[in-house]
Design a protein around this motif. Structure first.
Motif, mmCIF file in Angstrom:
data_model
loop_
_atom_site.group_PDB
_atom_site.id
_atom_site.type_symbol
_atom_site.label_atom_id
_atom_site.label_comp_id
_atom_site.label_asym_id
_atom_site.label_seq_id
_atom_site.Cartn_x
_atom_site.Cartn_y
_atom_site.Cartn_z
ATOM 1 N N LEU A 52 0.844 -1.196 0.000
ATOM 2 C CA LEU A 52 0.000 0.000 0.000
ATOM 3 C C LEU A 52 0.883 1.250 0.000
ATOM 4 C CD1 LEU A 52 -2.180 -1.330 2.903
ATOM 5 C CD2 LEU A 52 -2.998 -1.057 0.570
ATOM 6 N N PRO A 53 0.796 2.083 -1.038
ATOM 7 C CA PRO A 53 1.608 3.296 -1.042
ATOM 8 C C PRO A 53 1.083 4.307 -0.017
ATOM 9 C CG PRO A 53 0.226 3.198 -3.002
ATOM 10 C CD PRO A 53 0.002 1.930 -2.246
ATOM 11 N N PHE A 54 2.003 5.027 0.608
ATOM 12 C CA PHE A 54 1.617 6.080 1.552
ATOM 13 C C PHE A 54 2.775 7.059 1.683
ATOM 14 C CE2 PHE A 54 3.983 3.198 4.174
ATOM 15 C CZ PHE A 54 4.557 3.969 5.173
ATOM 16 N N GLU A 55 2.481 8.228 2.196
ATOM 17 C CA GLU A 55 3.507 9.235 2.446
ATOM 18 C C GLU A 55 3.542 9.534 3.935
ATOM 19 O OE1 GLU A 55 3.453 12.632 -0.092
ATOM 20 O OE2 GLU A 55 3.084 11.410 -1.878
ATOM 21 N N CYS A 56 4.749 9.717 4.450
ATOM 22 C CA CYS A 56 4.877 10.040 5.872
ATOM 23 C C CYS A 56 6.233 10.658 6.152
ATOM 24 C CB CYS A 56 4.664 8.807 6.733
ATOM 25 S SG CYS A 56 6.086 7.722 6.801
ATOM 26 N N GLU A 57 6.366 11.123 7.365
ATOM 27 C CA GLU A 57 7.615 11.683 7.856
ATOM 28 C C GLU A 57 8.112 10.812 9.000
ATOM 29 O OE1 GLU A 57 9.035 14.215 6.289
ATOM 30 O OE2 GLU A 57 7.307 14.345 4.953
ATOM 31 N N SER A 58 9.368 10.928 9.304
ATOM 32 C CA SER A 58 9.956 10.177 10.412
ATOM 33 C C SER A 58 9.195 10.490 11.697
ATOM 34 C CB SER A 58 11.424 10.546 10.567
ATOM 35 O OG SER A 58 11.994 9.813 11.628
ATOM 36 N N GLY A 59 8.958 9.467 12.500
ATOM 37 C CA GLY A 59 8.263 9.642 13.772
ATOM 38 C C GLY A 59 6.764 9.477 13.692
ATOM 39 N N GLU A 60 6.221 9.339 12.481
ATOM 40 C CA GLU A 60 4.775 9.192 12.350
ATOM 41 C C GLU A 60 4.353 7.729 12.539
ATOM 42 O OE1 GLU A 60 2.853 12.633 9.747
ATOM 43 O OE2 GLU A 60 3.873 11.147 8.519
ATOM 44 N N TYR A 61 3.055 7.575 12.703
ATOM 45 C CA TYR A 61 2.428 6.270 12.875
ATOM 46 C C TYR A 61 1.466 6.040 11.720
ATOM 47 C CZ TYR A 61 4.266 6.194 17.597
ATOM 48 O OH TYR A 61 5.106 6.186 18.679
ATOM 49 N N ILE A 62 1.140 4.772 11.504
ATOM 50 C CA ILE A 62 0.200 4.414 10.453
ATOM 51 C C ILE A 62 -0.867 3.510 11.055
ATOM 52 C CG2 ILE A 62 1.466 2.401 9.622
ATOM 53 C CD1 ILE A 62 0.842 3.541 6.774
ATOM 54 N N PHE A 63 -2.113 3.742 10.695
ATOM 55 C CA PHE A 63 -3.253 2.988 11.207
ATOM 56 C C PHE A 63 -3.750 2.073 10.090
ATOM 57 C CE2 PHE A 63 -8.087 3.550 11.933
ATOM 58 C CZ PHE A 63 -8.200 2.280 12.457
ATOM 59 N N LEU A 64 -3.617 0.771 10.307
ATOM 60 C CA LEU A 64 -3.960 -0.242 9.305
ATOM 61 C C LEU A 64 -5.191 -1.024 9.740
ATOM 62 C CD1 LEU A 64 -3.025 -1.877 6.715
ATOM 63 C CD2 LEU A 64 -1.913 -3.424 8.336
ATOM 64 N N PHE A 65 -6.063 -1.279 8.787
ATOM 65 C CA PHE A 65 -7.225 -2.165 8.979
ATOM 66 C C PHE A 65 -7.076 -3.316 8.004
ATOM 67 C CE2 PHE A 65 -11.206 -3.475 6.954
ATOM 68 C CZ PHE A 65 -11.863 -4.036 8.033
ATOM 69 N N TYR A 66 -7.370 -4.536 8.469
ATOM 70 C CA TYR A 66 -7.469 -5.653 7.537
ATOM 71 C C TYR A 66 -8.554 -6.601 7.987
ATOM 72 C CZ TYR A 66 -4.952 -9.178 10.358
ATOM 73 O OH TYR A 66 -4.571 -10.084 11.320
ATOM 74 N N HIS A 67 -9.051 -7.388 7.028
ATOM 75 C CA HIS A 67 -10.065 -8.392 7.350
ATOM 76 C C HIS A 67 -9.736 -9.689 6.623
ATOM 77 C CE1 HIS A 67 -12.361 -8.553 3.543
ATOM 78 N NE2 HIS A 67 -11.944 -7.296 3.405
ATOM 79 N N ALA A 68 -10.247 -10.778 7.171
ATOM 80 C CA ALA A 68 -10.051 -12.106 6.581
ATOM 81 C C ALA A 68 -11.320 -12.915 6.816
ATOM 82 C CB ALA A 68 -8.854 -12.797 7.222
ATOM 83 N N TYR A 69 -11.481 -13.973 6.121
ATOM 84 C CA TYR A 69 -12.575 -14.948 6.064
ATOM 85 C C TYR A 69 -13.275 -14.770 4.723
ATOM 86 C CZ TYR A 69 -12.625 -16.144 11.124
ATOM 87 O OH TYR A 69 -12.323 -16.542 12.386
ATOM 88 N N ASP A 70 -14.124 -13.744 4.633
ATOM 89 C CA ASP A 70 -14.879 -13.498 3.407
ATOM 90 C C ASP A 70 -14.029 -12.609 2.504
ATOM 91 O OD1 ASP A 70 -16.886 -13.452 1.542
ATOM 92 O OD2 ASP A 70 -18.080 -11.950 2.585
ATOM 93 N N GLY A 71 -12.962 -13.179 1.990
ATOM 94 C CA GLY A 71 -11.978 -12.391 1.257
ATOM 95 C C GLY A 71 -10.964 -11.819 2.219
ATOM 96 N N VAL A 72 -9.921 -11.241 1.675
ATOM 97 C CA VAL A 72 -8.865 -10.622 2.465
ATOM 98 C C VAL A 72 -8.576 -9.266 1.842
ATOM 99 C CG1 VAL A 72 -6.432 -10.751 3.144
ATOM 100 C CG2 VAL A 72 -7.806 -12.837 3.056
ATOM 101 N N ASP A 73 -8.443 -8.257 2.676
ATOM 102 C CA ASP A 73 -8.043 -6.960 2.166
ATOM 103 C C ASP A 73 -7.390 -6.157 3.277
ATOM 104 O OD1 ASP A 73 -7.577 -5.065 0.242
ATOM 105 O OD2 ASP A 73 -9.676 -4.596 -0.113
ATOM 106 N N PHE A 74 -6.611 -5.180 2.869
ATOM 107 C CA PHE A 74 -5.860 -4.325 3.775
ATOM 108 C C PHE A 74 -6.099 -2.874 3.368
ATOM 109 C CE2 PHE A 74 -3.524 -8.134 2.558
ATOM 110 C CZ PHE A 74 -3.265 -8.742 3.763
ATOM 111 N N HIS A 75 -6.240 -1.988 4.360
ATOM 112 C CA HIS A 75 -6.442 -0.565 4.084
ATOM 113 C C HIS A 75 -5.700 0.273 5.113
ATOM 114 C CE1 HIS A 75 -9.691 -1.407 1.251
ATOM 115 N NE2 HIS A 75 -10.116 -2.297 2.130
#
Length: 160
Positions: free
Chosen positions: A72-95
């Motif tokens: 997943l492409p993203f832009e950030c600076e040093s020291g930042e955090y990233i909030f990820l969501f993913y699901h599995a079972y009925d398909g798999v995806d990440f956001h």
């Protein structure tokens, strides 16, 4: 700067996400290919079907087993955090649902979890940066990662 959050999981370890950050699209695509090859290696090189949406989303299947890798492409600076969501079972995806300071990501995660948790079978709050929801139909996970810790040459596994 632009980076790529690389994530993968397989059917046997859907609660154990492998995560890293790559600096280029080429590195991210290579990481995805490598992750997909693990299933083939684990199963003794059986016949694997690989589906590729683009260079940054791949899934491999051998009989009833699967592995999915995505960058997943993203832009950030040093020291930042990233909030990820993913699901599995009925398909798999990440956001990627957010990025910024730890507090900003925690606030965004709390908003998402509050909405989604209503009517769910089980909600597990492991920490202020990790929540799992079992809806009965889906396994959903909300996680906050410090980007600097994911910026290395090695993948890091997170999960149960």
């Amino acid at each position: 700067m632009k980076y790529y959050l690389c994530v993968s999981l397989d059917d046997e370890h859907y609660t154990n996400l492998t995560v890293c950050v790559m600096k280029t699209e080429e590195q991210a695509a290579e990481w995805c290919r490598h992750e997909i090859s693990i299933l083939s290696d684990d199963d003794g090189g059986g016949s694997m079907t690989v589906q590729q949406e683009d260079g940054l989303w791949m899934s491999g299947y051998i009989e009833d087993r699967f592995i999915v890798a995505k960058a997943l492409p993203f832009e950030c600076e040093s020291g930042e955090y990233i909030f990820l969501f993913y699901h599995a079972y009925d398909g798999v995806d990440f956001h990627i649902f957010g990025k910024g300071s730890l507090v900003e990501c925690e606030e965004r995660m709390n908003q998402c979890v509050e909405k989604r948790a209503k009517g769910s079978k089980e909600v597990t709050v492991s920490s202020t940066t990790e929540v799992e929801i079992d809806t009965g139909l889906e396994w959903e996970e909300y996680r906050i990662y410090p980007v600097d810790e994911l910026m290395s040459d090695k993948s890091v596994s997170f999960g149960k």
